[in-house]
Motif scaffolding. Structure first.
Motif, PDB file in Angstrom:
ATOM      1  N   GLN A 161       0.788  -1.233   0.000  1.00 31.79           N
ATOM      2  CA  GLN A 161       0.000   0.000   0.000  1.00 31.79           C
ATOM      3  C   GLN A 161       0.829   1.297   0.000  1.00 31.79           C
ATOM      4  O   GLN A 161       0.501   2.234  -0.709  1.00 31.79           O
ATOM      5  N   ASP A 240       4.460   0.621   4.442  1.00 24.34           N
ATOM      6  CA  ASP A 240       3.224   0.081   4.996  1.00 24.34           C
ATOM      7  C   ASP A 240       2.606  -0.843   3.956  1.00 24.34           C
ATOM      8  O   ASP A 240       1.787  -0.412   3.146  1.00 24.34           O
ATOM      9  N   GLU A 281       5.360  -1.114   8.682  1.00 20.15           N
ATOM     10  CA  GLU A 281       4.042  -1.111   9.332  1.00 20.15           C
ATOM     11  C   GLU A 281       3.167  -2.215   8.741  1.00 20.15           C
ATOM     12  O   GLU A 281       3.178  -2.423   7.529  1.00 20.15           O
ATOM     13  N   ASP A 282       2.412  -2.888   9.579  1.00 21.75           N
ATOM     14  CA  ASP A 282       1.518  -3.950   9.114  1.00 21.75           C
ATOM     15  C   ASP A 282       2.190  -4.813   8.041  1.00 21.75           C
ATOM     16  O   ASP A 282       1.610  -5.068   6.977  1.00 21.75           O
ATOM     17  N   ASP A 308      -0.671  -1.133  13.007  1.00 19.89           N
ATOM     18  CA  ASP A 308      -1.787  -0.239  12.656  1.00 19.89           C
ATOM     19  C   ASP A 308      -3.087  -1.046  12.782  1.00 19.89           C
ATOM     20  O   ASP A 308      -3.738  -1.031  13.826  1.00 19.89           O
ATOM     21  N   LEU A 331       0.923   2.793  15.596  1.00 15.08           N
ATOM     22  CA  LEU A 331       0.424   3.850  14.730  1.00 15.08           C
ATOM     23  C   LEU A 331      -0.747   4.512  15.455  1.00 15.08           C
ATOM     24  O   LEU A 331      -1.655   3.820  15.918  1.00 15.08           O
ATOM     25  N   LYS A 333      -3.940   6.714  15.361  1.00 14.64           N
ATOM     26  CA  LYS A 333      -4.997   7.276  14.505  1.00 14.64           C
ATOM     27  C   LYS A 333      -6.219   7.537  15.380  1.00 14.64           C
ATOM     28  O   LYS A 333      -6.941   6.598  15.733  1.00 14.64           O
ATOM     29  N   LYS A 384       2.975  10.439   9.650  1.00 13.33           N
ATOM     30  CA  LYS A 384       2.768  10.213   8.215  1.00 13.33           C
ATOM     31  C   LYS A 384       1.467  10.874   7.807  1.00 13.33           C
ATOM     32  O   LYS A 384       0.447  10.751   8.485  1.00 13.33           O
TER      33      LYS A 384
HETATM   34 MG   LIG Z   1      -1.467   1.261   7.791  1.00 13.48          MG
END
Ligand SMILES: [Mg+2]
Ligand SMILES: O=C(O)[C@@H](CO)OP(=O)(O)O
Length: 423
Positions: A161, A240, A281-282, A308, A331, A333, A384
């Protein structure tokens, strides 16, 4: 402080889908607004957004019910009450919703109110948001620029991604932002030279028709060099993969490959020797907890491993993950959990366990820059917010320029140290 009025408005996000903006006014002065972002590659255990049943004229599902929940359920419950702090307001929000995943009123409704309240309180005190949230906050985060998009954020064949450039070796935040923008433009020229598309994905990064993650990594390194910076000294790489997106029946399927969890971990290990990767990440699916434990044992001392979808900014899920030895960074969020207080709690839990923090936007964003101030207030050292282009991404990056300037001599750029490890 007493709340005088709370209004909500359905607005559009950066993908042209409905989201909401909340404005909260305090008795005797002080007003704050906040807009709520929305993810596309969402973790299974994220707090639930309230979306209307039918797709509306925008092509996406509306948030009219969330707007009503703010104005007709939350506002009457909060108005006129005296609050001493954010935690009290958020406690009432949680009590009103009373579901484990915020599905009754909607995490989007709750978060809008929670963040607007923080802004209103800062305005009342006449303080910038980051200072109101944490009095002597002064750490400017390293920006991680997502310059190549794939997975759920683009329609190219690239399964991974996000491919991010991380100018951690620059001396200041402003210099890091400049390096990010220069590398982004160098990457555009590189793609054009190769006859590849410079159309962009959801987060403003390019989305060329490439399939192999190694090709994307090579492009990043070339772009850094072309911009006149040194890969692995000035500018590093963060990934990620969002591995949920290509996890099929216990295997990782991408670019014509089908790998076991252990094989993918070996591949990551190989990349660490070949590319200046600071953060992953992930890297594995949230369902693959044994794989995560193995990945962490195998690579956790060499590279930052960020959870995440794995943690969804949820203090309880994070505690479980810490106990099982999964990842070494969180992460952050806010909309994954739904209130500012719980977001802080997740960050504190992570810190307490020696985990690092990366503040994050969502792929569907607005011009709200709350997370820029929050990153400074929390001292995450990393943020990010997509590519260094497109207004909704730059709202955060440019806000950090203002904060750095306003802090003057007190400002510190987190730099390479924010990522720990050896890399
Ligand atoms: Mg992510
Ligand atoms: O996976 C992610 O980290 C995010 C943000 O970059 O994407 P989304 O908001 O779609 O979940």
């Amino acid at each position: 402080m007493k709340i005088q009025e709370i209004r909500a408005l359905e607005i559009l996000d950066s993908r042209g889908f409905p989201t909401l903006k909340v404005t909260l006014t305090l008795e005797g002065g002080g007003q704050g607004s906040a807009s709520v972002p929305s993810g596309k590659s969402t973790g299974e255990y994220e707090a639930a957004e309230r979306r209307d049943g039918e797709a509306g004229r925008h092509g996406g599902k509306g948030v009219r019910q969330a707007v009503r929940n703010v104005e007709e359920v939350i506002a009457p419950a909060l108005m006129g009450q005296a609050f001493t702090d954010q935690a009290q307001i958020d406690a009432v929000l949680l009590h009103l919703d009373a579901t484990p995943n915020k599905s009754r009123l909607g995490a989007n409704a709750l978060l809008g109110v929670s963040l607007a309240a923080a802004r209103a309180a800062a305005a009342r005190r006449g303080l910038p948001l980051h200072t109101a949230l944490h009095a002597d906050a002064h750490l400017l985060p390293v920006p991680c620029f997502n310059v190549l998009n794939g997975g759920a954020h683009a329609d190219n064949p690239l399964a991974f991604q996000e491919f991010m450039l991380v100018p951690a070796g620059r001396p200041t935040y402003a210099e890091a932002l400049r390096a990010g923008a220069e590398c982004y433009h160098a990457l555009a020229r590189l793609l054009e030279d190769r006859g590849m598309s410079v159309s962009v994905g959801d987060e403003g990064g390019f989305a060329p028709q490439i399939e192999q993650p190694e090709d994307a990594l090579d492009l990043l390194v070339r772009a850094v060099e072309r911009a006149g910076y040194h890969p692995g000294e000035d500018v590093f790489i963060a990934l990620d993969p969002a591995a949920n997106g290509f996890y099929r029946d216990g295997r990782y399927v991408f670019g014509g490959r089908s790998l076991s969890s252990a094989q993918l971990t070996d591949l990551y290990r190989d990349w660490l020797g070949r590319y200046p990767i600071l953060s992953l990440e992930d890297g594995l699916s949230e369902e693959d907890r044994d794989g995560w434990a193995h990945l962490t044992r195998a690579l956790g001392r060499r590279v930052q491993l960020v959870g995440d979808d794995l943690f969804v900014t949820n203090p309880e899920r994070l505690r479980q993950g810490i106990a099982q030895g999964l990842a070494n960074a969180l992460l952050v969020k806010p909309n994954q959990i739904g209130t500012l207080t719980e977001t802080w709690a997740a960050a504190q839990t992570a810190r307490g366990a020696g985990y690092r923090l990366m503040m994050s936007h969502r792929s569907g964003e607005t011009d709200d820059s709350f997370i820029a101030d929050l990153a400074v207030a929390m001292g995450t050292g990393q943020i990010k917010s997509g590519a260094p282009a497109r207004g909704e991404r730059l709202a955060k990056y440019n806000r950090l320029l203002e904060i750095e300037r306003d802090l003057g001599d007190r400002a510190r750029f987190a730099g390479r140290a924010a990522f720990g490890g050896e890399a």
